[in-house]
Design a protein around this motif. Sequence first.
Motif, short mmCIF file in Angstrom:
data_model
loop_
_atom_site.label_atom_id
_atom_site.label_comp_id
_atom_site.label_asym_id
_atom_site.label_seq_id
_atom_site.Cartn_x
_atom_site.Cartn_y
_atom_site.Cartn_z
N GLU A 79 2.45 4.64 0.97
CA GLU A 79 2.65 5.12 2.34
C GLU A 79 1.58 6.13 2.75
N LEU A 109 -5.95 2.77 6.40
CA LEU A 109 -6.26 1.33 6.37
C LEU A 109 -7.14 0.90 7.53
N GLU A 161 5.91 -0.12 -1.15
CA GLU A 161 4.94 -0.27 -2.22
C GLU A 161 5.54 -1.07 -3.38
N ILE A 171 4.29 -5.75 2.45
CA ILE A 171 3.58 -5.02 3.49
C ILE A 171 3.48 -5.92 4.71
N HIS A 178 0.01 -1.18 13.51
CA HIS A 178 0.33 -0.28 12.40
C HIS A 178 0.86 -1.12 11.25
N SER A 179 0.99 -0.44 10.14
CA SER A 179 1.47 -1.19 8.97
C SER A 179 2.79 -0.60 8.51
N ARG A 228 -1.63 4.47 4.04
CA ARG A 228 -1.62 3.49 5.12
C ARG A 228 -2.44 3.91 6.33
N VAL A 247 0.86 -1.19 0.00
CA VAL A 247 0.00 0.00 0.00
C VAL A 247 0.89 1.24 0.00
#
Lengths: 696, 135
Positions: free
Chosen positions: A622, A628, A670, A674, A665-666, A625, A620
């Motif tokens: 940045e 999300l 990209e 991820i 958090h992620s 994110r 994804v």
Amino acid sequence: MQFISRLSFQNKIMLVTLAMLLFVVVTGAVAIERLILPAMEKDLEFEAGRVNRTVLSQVVELPREDFESEAKRRLFTLFQVRPKLLFVELTDADNRVIFQMEKEALGEGIDRWISEGVQPGSLYSREKTPHGPIYEMVTQTRGSHVSNAPLTVRVGFSTKSLDDLGRQLFQVLITTALVLLVVSFFVTRWFTRMIVLPVNRLLGMAHCLATGRLEDVVKEVKAKFPCANSDFGGEGVLDKGPGEFTPYCSRCPLARNGEVMEAPLPPRDSADPCSQCAVYARSGKDELSRLFLAFQCMAAGIRSYQERLRLRYEFEQRLLDACPDGIMANDREGRIILFNKGAERLLGYESKEVLETRFSVEQIYPPREAHAVKKALLSEEYGGPGILVDYSTEVIRKDGRSIPIRLSAAILYKGSQEIAVVGFFHDLSELREYMDAIIQANNSLDAANKRLSRLNRHYMEMLSFVTHELKSPVSNAFMSANALKQGIFGSLSRDQDFMVDAVCRNLTQSMEMIRHYLDLARIERDEFPVQKRWTPILAEIVEPVLKGMGNAIRERGVKVEVNIPDDFCWNLDPELFRGVFTNLVGNALKYGEESGRIRITVQREDGGVRMEVWNSGAGVREGDRHRLFQRFQRLQGPRGGAVRGTGLGLFITRTIVERHGGTIHSEGEEGSWISFVIRLPSTSESQGEEECQMNQ
Amino acid sequence: MAEDRILIIDDDPSFLEITGAILRRFGYDVLTADNTVEGLRCIETEQPDLLILDIMMATMDEGLRFAVKLRQNEKLRRLPIIIISAQPDTEKGYSRDLDEDMDWIAADIFMEKPVDPQALKENIQLLLSREQSPR
């Protein structure tokens, strides 16, 4: 007045002068009358005798035959020119006139009276004739060589010249007296003015100073100020405008920054800069001049002080008026003695009608409120005693309206004596209006919120009911389709298998959506209890999830790597975390790379636990994110298209993690990978941990 | 060998039909009941070898309470029970108190709808083989 009377001896001097003049005049008159004129009469009498003797001496020796003619000739020659001589008559014993001159002029009606002091052989008499008094000397001589008959000589002198002289003397006396009177008047006036006027001016100035009429003093002085060193060129500065009012030169040690420090004093020595100052040079030893100087300096000093006071007063007045709040002060009796513009605006009264009447501070409060304010002022509750800070009360306007205010006040003391109370009144009506509006808006919002909440609850209940009711038929359909797919009811053709497979996938998605909506409904209803227990992460959470998703994993050809120690236990709700991993692994399958990799890692970190679900794939951006974990947010599929879903999975996941006190958090890159990282904090609950680990 | 008899109690007739059909294809003798009263009667009269029980029927915990009742019955307590719930694991909060009281394992196996036919078959076989093996 007594002092003034004493000082106004001008009139007395005038009276004395007049008296002296009168005395001189009377004395002169007496002297003329008693001394000068009698002396002149004696002189006339002596002259008459001398004329007689001259006549006799001229005729006594004359021979008889020529006696008359010769006598006439001699006497005529003798008396041709003789001033004052009125007449001369020579008669013989028979009373026959031998010689006569000017006798006719005497006329008739002569009153004669004999004077005293008749010399022997002569008779002195004075006559009053129509032409005025005359002095007549009658001299008789007995026997001569010519004739023994007695001769009589009558000599008359006019007293007119004597009268004229006396008149002239009196005229001179009167004229001199008048001249002296006039001169003495002006001299006295000049003299008294020299003394009285300055003193009167000083007294007037002193009176003006005493009564505070400094402007009049300044007008009265009007003199050029004597300071020669003045920056104004020695000109008087009393006429200068406010702020420039200083009687001193810039070098004068008595002035600091143009302000008067004290009245000038005589210089002590020649080193004093003021010794050069004309103030002292001009004053010299003249007490009156010095007194004037003192008055000028006093007036200048007071005027300067008054000017500063006025400026200060105007500044304070402007300060008071500029204050948006009402400021009032009252004396010990409660009478208002200070009332600024803010107070006028607040209460609607004009300061004039408040200050010029016995307006009591109690009149601005509701009944008994003034007492309550006073009580609060004396208490310690509001910053006191003697101080009142932010006391909320109300005041009554002139039109009767009640105004909410915030009052701060203080008692002013002089020594230990309370002299006044000053208060600052802040109008809260606007604030109250705002607050009322806010409260009203808040009530409206609250009502709307309740309506929305009710609607939302109804919606969630309906959603829950619908999804719940949907779940059974969908489950049944899924079970049926699975049975078909598994060949329980016989082998399927390739097309049939494809179609049944499609049915299964759709039903799987439907089941997931139902599960999400049910979770969402419970979150919204706050029916999401967390029941923690020490749970083996691998055996009770990850493995069941992976087992349940085995078909999907196989279909996607994904390689799953699990890095979790067998005996790793943590205090959490296993059922909720199965949902967490179901969502995360499900996302990794849906959005991750086909035939890619998924890595699940759980390990201790900083006393807590770190769980990570990593997958290869598009990842994804940045910038996206942070969205999300918001509800109804959908990720893009691996081929850029939308993947069917509720957009609730990560929101539910975050909610579950946060209910455990953790974060999620992620991270990622990209186009490459991820990962979703969960961190749960350390737990103080240790009961069951060892047993959990032992069972693995 | 006689067919094992399986009783399915669920108030969802569709589930009864589908599950019954699947289990018959697996070779079991399937009985169905749409409520626990009929189910109890069926257990007493037909003596099934295994019971598949839905949790939520007329009441929220009817299936669980029925299972508990069976466990408390001396004659029936050995009957293998598979409980099938329409609720996901995460939604079972409603029965937590009940879980604690009953230790949750009033059933032998818990399965969640939708049930995978193969998994169901495996669980049935597991329980039946356990039941038939000497204890």
